[in-house]
Design a protein around this motif. Structure first.
Motif, mmCIF file in Angstrom:
data_model
loop_
_atom_site.group_PDB
_atom_site.id
_atom_site.type_symbol
_atom_site.label_atom_id
_atom_site.label_comp_id
_atom_site.label_asym_id
_atom_site.label_seq_id
_atom_site.Cartn_x
_atom_site.Cartn_y
_atom_site.Cartn_z
ATOM 1 N N MET B 74 0.820 -1.214 0.000
ATOM 2 C CA MET B 74 0.000 0.000 0.000
ATOM 3 C C MET B 74 0.855 1.265 0.000
ATOM 4 O O MET B 74 0.548 2.239 -0.697
ATOM 5 C CB MET B 74 -0.941 -0.007 1.208
ATOM 6 N N ARG B 96 -8.945 -1.324 -0.030
ATOM 7 C CA ARG B 96 -7.590 -1.353 0.535
ATOM 8 C C ARG B 96 -7.654 -1.347 2.068
ATOM 9 O O ARG B 96 -6.906 -2.063 2.736
ATOM 10 C CB ARG B 96 -6.785 -0.145 0.041
ATOM 11 N N TYR B 100 -6.315 -4.270 4.586
ATOM 12 C CA TYR B 100 -5.352 -3.839 5.616
ATOM 13 C C TYR B 100 -5.837 -4.280 7.007
ATOM 14 O O TYR B 100 -5.032 -4.628 7.879
ATOM 15 C CB TYR B 100 -5.162 -2.324 5.566
ATOM 16 N N THR B 164 -3.053 -7.357 -5.718
ATOM 17 C CA THR B 164 -2.903 -5.909 -5.549
ATOM 18 C C THR B 164 -1.972 -5.349 -6.609
ATOM 19 O O THR B 164 -1.081 -6.039 -7.098
ATOM 20 C CB THR B 164 -2.325 -5.600 -4.157
ATOM 21 N N THR B 225 -4.830 3.550 6.468
ATOM 22 C CA THR B 225 -4.249 3.745 5.146
ATOM 23 C C THR B 225 -4.066 5.210 4.767
ATOM 24 O O THR B 225 -3.414 5.495 3.759
ATOM 25 C CB THR B 225 -5.147 3.102 4.068
#
Lengths: 164, 431
Positions: B74, B96, B100, B164, B225
């Motif tokens: 990320m 995302r 996470y 990803t 994030t």
């Protein structure tokens, strides 16, 4: 999960992108193509517990480092044998590894009825997906033996592959 | 023992991901010399990236750690998107955040239940813990399994996800697959509340340190994030300003760079910093659970990082369930745009704290320069100070107990070396 939990399973442990460390996943994928219940796995301990618990039999195939000439097979059927922990399996210790997963599984009653570990001594653990020639030869031999066997989990068959 | 001279050293560590050593000399209850060193050879990831495509950065850097690959994926992805000027839509950003949450659960539960809890119970490892407190280990394995499942459904596999990419995901998972996780996520939250209550009964060593906390802070959410960089001394900067306020420097006794502010001040990143700087971003009932367990905002006891981690596990399950309920697959699962030369920055909250990425790329997307500042590097100097504080605070313990306490103090950080269970060698020189 690649098969019904009432069957045995072959787990190929390792990193496919780290040369000979990928021999376990390489063998597992080949066996799966040949119809055996097999799965590639990174080797994280709690995940291994999930894969093998409640199964009648399991074979774990993993890379070894510094354990004899490259391509040598070592079969560990007695996982309480100190030789198993000394065998220098290539795994991360930032997490539960294979020896810890075996010990934890034993304590929690999460081991399969029969569990054997086949170590293959590697020669190279750098970046890349290609196996070194001696390890590739050993892998192909192992694939043929297990895929061609009437019972891939047979203890005598495994014992004949290479003692610890 | 206050009048004795004692040398405490953590010798070369076998079976560790990052070889390290701690040496401290104690005279009359005071530390007169200390060195915390990591002497594993550098792995040259930053050099390895030069010349490769911008698309390779997430996958290559994710190999830095098998426990927190999402943090590297990320951070690298966000930095590349920053350099390229690509805007990631909210549904992709939410996906995302969802994956996470899976990494936080995986990493935190492994640490709290299997690596750190034995320290508080006088046990050698998780095997002994399973013998004496099977329920706690089963609790952790069940919670971690759900974290693994979350990673598999979104990332394609539980370690080193393959789904990803810069711009998002190769393929968004179906709504059915994601929402099928909700019952397990709800069960995971309940399991984690029970574990927090168990951890609350531990005997936490009485130690308070004077920390400079650094973490992300988001307008509305507990940071994972996204967010600005804030500190307990009032810093509030955008992500791109990280190098203008923090630096890494070499010390003679360690191969790993040590992080500090530009003024040379050590700082703390990770769960305790996140909690202290963002407690008001937690749902009120989760904050109440934290306080009931003995973790209140302002806590400066490093041993209570165990509680902060577990509170974040509860939050991660809650947040993941919320995101799963609201999920509709973004189509396509990624954004992309034209390439351009540029410089980009990315920071996310890895389980162990903020992880910074900076890349310079050429017009064709080739990487010209890469800088990665992982959390353990940032915490390294503070770990040493915690060890000094621990030794001085508990110097009257006998050698074995002090050795144990030092190991426990290192594991407060869940650093890469924490996986070496009970590794201290204690040498005592008596005057």
């Amino acid at each position: 999960m690649s098969s019904a939990p009432d069957s045995g399973i072959v787990i190929g442990v390792g990193q496919a992108e780290r040369q000979d460390d990928g021999v376990g996943p390489y063998v597992a994928r080949a066996l799966k193509q040949r119809g055996l219940p097999a799965v590639a796995h990174e080797g994280e301990g709690s995940g291994l517990l999930e894969l093998w618990q409640f199964r009648p039999a399991c074979i774990v195939i993993d890379a070894l480092s510094g354990a004899g000439p490259p391509g040598r097979l070592r079969v560990f059927a007695d996982l309480e044998d100190p030789a198993f922990r000394r065998a220098a399996f290539v795994h991360s210790t930032h997490r539960l590894g294979l020896p810890e997963a075996v010990a934890l599984g034993r304590t929690l009653g999460r081991l399969p009825d029969r569990l054997a570990v086949i170590g293959i001594t590697g020669a190279a653990f750098g970046f890349g997906s290609a196996l070194s020639p001696p390890v590739a030869t050993a892998a192909e031999g192992l694939i043929e033996t297990l895929a061609g066997a009437k019972d891939a989990f047979d203890e005598d068959l495994l014992a004949g592959l290479g003692g610890a | 023992m206050s009048d004795s001279t004692r040398t405490i050293s953590v010798e070369a560590l076998a079976r560790v991901e990052g070889e390290g050593r701690f040496k401290v000399r104690l005279e009359g209850g005071k530390v007169v010399r200390s060195e915390f060193s990591i002497f594993e050879p550098p792995r040259y990831f930053e050099g390895l990236l030069r010349g490769r495509s911008y698309q390779d950065a997430p996958d290559v850097t994710s190999r830095i750690c098998g426990i927190c690959p999402i943090a590297y994926i990320m951070g690298a992805s966000q930095a590349m998107e920053d350099a390229l000027g690509w805007q990631v839509p909210r549904p992709i950003a939410d996906l995302r955040r969802l994956i996470y949450c899976g990494e936080w659960i995986q990493s935190h539960v492994l640490h709290t239940h299997l690596l750190h809890a034995p320290d508080f119970l006088g046990l050698q490892d998780s095997i002994q813990l399973a013998q004496s407190n099977r329920g706690l280990v089963e609790n952790g394995l069940a919670a971690k399994k759900t974290g693994n499942l979350l990673m598999e459904v979104i990332g394609g596999r539980s370690v080193h996800p393959v789904n990803t990419r810069v711009g998002g995901f190769y393929r968004a998972p179906s709504a059915d697959d994601v929402q099928a996780l909700i019952p397990e996520l709800e069960r995971g939250e309940a399991l984690s509340v029970a574990a927090l209550e168990a951890f609350a009964g531990f005997d936490f060593p009485d130690l308070e340190m004077d920390y400079l906390f650094v973490a992300l802070r988001h307008e509305t959410d507990y940071p994972i994030t996204e967010g600005r960089i804030v500190s307990s001394s009032g810093l509030d900067i955008e992500v791109a300003a990280f190098p203008a306020h923090f630096e890494e420097h070499q010390v003679p006794h360690s191969n790993a760079l040590q992080g500090a502010t530009l003024d040379g001040e050590p700082y703390l990143v990770g769960p305790l910093a996140r909690f202290n700087l963002n407690a008001d971003r937690l749902p009120a009932d989760i904050l109440a659970l934290a306080e009931k367990a003995g973790l209140a905002p302002g806590c400066r006891n490093p041993f209570k990082s165990l509680l902060a981690r577990q509170v974040e596990v509860i939050y991660a399950f809650r947040e993941a369930a919320r995101l799963a309920r609201a999920y509709t697959p973004p189509e396509p699962g990624f954004v992309e745009g034209p390439l351009r030369a540029g410089t980009g920055h990315g920071i996310t909250e890895a389980p162990r704290g903020i992880c910074y990425h900076r890349y310079e790329i050429a017009e064709d997307g080739a990487i010209l320069a890469a800088t990665i500042v992982p959390p353990t590097s940032q915490n390294q100097r503070q770990i040493e100070l915690d060890l000094v504080g621990t030794v001085e605070r508990f110097h009257d313990l006998d050698d074995d107990a002090l050795q144990w306490r030092c190991e426990q103090a290192i594991r407060n950080y869940d650093p890469c070396i924490s996986c070496a269970t009970h590794f201290l060698k204690l040498d005592v020189e008596r005057a």
